[in-house]
Design an enzyme around this catalytic site. Structure first.
Site, PDB file in Angstrom:
ATOM      1  N   CYS A  76      64.352 -19.157 -11.762  1.00  0.00           N
ATOM      2  CA  CYS A  76      64.020 -19.922 -10.644  1.00  0.00           C
ATOM      3  C   CYS A  76      63.984 -18.657  -9.222  1.00  0.00           C
ATOM      4  O   CYS A  76      63.100 -18.420  -8.963  1.00  0.00           O
ATOM      5  CB  CYS A  76      64.526 -20.946 -10.145  1.00  0.00           C
ATOM      6  SG  CYS A  76      66.294 -20.996  -9.967  1.00  0.00           S
ATOM      7  N   SER A  77      65.088 -17.986  -9.254  1.00  0.00           N
ATOM      8  CA  SER A  77      65.180 -17.035  -8.242  1.00  0.00           C
ATOM      9  C   SER A  77      64.424 -15.901  -8.593  1.00  0.00           C
ATOM     10  O   SER A  77      64.107 -15.096  -7.568  1.00  0.00           O
ATOM     11  CB  SER A  77      66.704 -16.720  -7.888  1.00  0.00           C
ATOM     12  OG  SER A  77      67.474 -16.627  -8.956  1.00  0.00           O
ATOM     13  N   HIS A 126      68.944 -24.037  -7.590  1.00  0.00           N
ATOM     14  CA  HIS A 126      67.695 -23.995  -8.041  1.00  0.00           C
ATOM     15  C   HIS A 126      66.753 -23.747  -6.714  1.00  0.00           C
ATOM     16  O   HIS A 126      67.181 -24.286  -5.693  1.00  0.00           O
ATOM     17  CB  HIS A 126      67.325 -25.354  -8.910  1.00  0.00           C
ATOM     18  CG  HIS A 126      65.974 -25.240  -9.531  1.00  0.00           C
ATOM     19  ND1 HIS A 126      65.760 -24.321 -10.269  1.00  0.00           N
ATOM     20  CD2 HIS A 126      64.746 -26.042  -9.069  1.00  0.00           C
ATOM     21  CE1 HIS A 126      64.416 -24.455 -10.632  1.00  0.00           C
ATOM     22  NE2 HIS A 126      63.840 -25.589 -10.043  1.00  0.00           N
ATOM     23  N   HIS A 138      57.904 -23.536  -9.552  1.00  0.00           N
ATOM     24  CA  HIS A 138      59.044 -23.244  -9.973  1.00  0.00           C
ATOM     25  C   HIS A 138      59.208 -22.923 -11.536  1.00  0.00           C
ATOM     26  O   HIS A 138      58.539 -23.199 -12.321  1.00  0.00           O
ATOM     27  CB  HIS A 138      60.198 -24.297  -9.739  1.00  0.00           C
ATOM     28  CG  HIS A 138      60.355 -25.450 -10.454  1.00  0.00           C
ATOM     29  ND1 HIS A 138      61.366 -26.278 -11.011  1.00  0.00           N
ATOM     30  CD2 HIS A 138      59.285 -26.176 -11.082  1.00  0.00           C
ATOM     31  CE1 HIS A 138      61.143 -27.200 -11.665  1.00  0.00           C
ATOM     32  NE2 HIS A 138      59.886 -27.220 -11.723  1.00  0.00           N
TER      33      HIS A 138
END
Length: 167
Positions: A76-77, A126, A138
């Site tokens: 996600c990041s 998240h 995402h």
């Protein structure tokens, strides 16, 4: 040959030559614009936020990989960081660091490209990219590719901790 036949032959020959002249390609010369001509509208420039959202949408279906930060797989990041890096915007690596670095945005004021931060297991772990109209992109978890979800999703909505902007 009689006179009408000769006249017909000349007429056919002249027509044939005229048609051959039509078959010769001529270079296109665009008309010179004048100050009185109306110009077509120019598309408005894409905002940074819209560009972030468009790039996120273009990565739908890319595989999830823990620690993945592109260009072919993401967590996600890593997805957030990869897209912002492409636009020359420095972004920290983890969702928690991104949350700390982001300028807070009220959920009611979300714009495309804003980030959504979620608390899972009691901490910010998240992050997603808001694309507008109540949707976000995402990289969810192992076994599920980058996907589009609704903000009112039964799993994510109660875990939404805040929103922010990094541009």
């Amino acid at each position: 040959m009689n006179r009408p036949a000769i006249t017909l032959c000349f007429a056919l020959a002249a027509a044939s030559l005229a048609l051959q002249g039509c078959a010769v390609p001529q270079p296109y010369v665009p008309p010179t614009p004048t100050s009185t001509q109306i110009r077509p509208p120019v598309a408005p420039p894409t905002s940074v936020g819209n560009e972030v959202a468009i790039r996120a949408i273009s990565l739908l279906g890319a595989p999830y990989e823990w620690g993945g930060n592109g260009p072919t797989s993401f967590d996600c990041s890593g997805l957030v960081r990869f897209i912002h890096d492409q636009l020359g915007i420095f972004v920290p690596r983890t969702a928690a660091e991104q949350y700390s670095a982001a300028t807070p945005v009220e959920v009611s004021d979300l714009e495309p490209g804003d980030l959504l931060f979620f608390k899972i297991k009691g901490r910010i772990s998240h992050v997603a990219i808001y694309t507008g109209e109540g949707r976000f992109v995402h990289a969810p978890q192992t076994g599920r590719p980058v996907e589009l979800r609704m903000l009112d999703d039964d799993f994510y909505r109660p875990r939404l901790a805040g929103a922010g902007r990094l541009f």
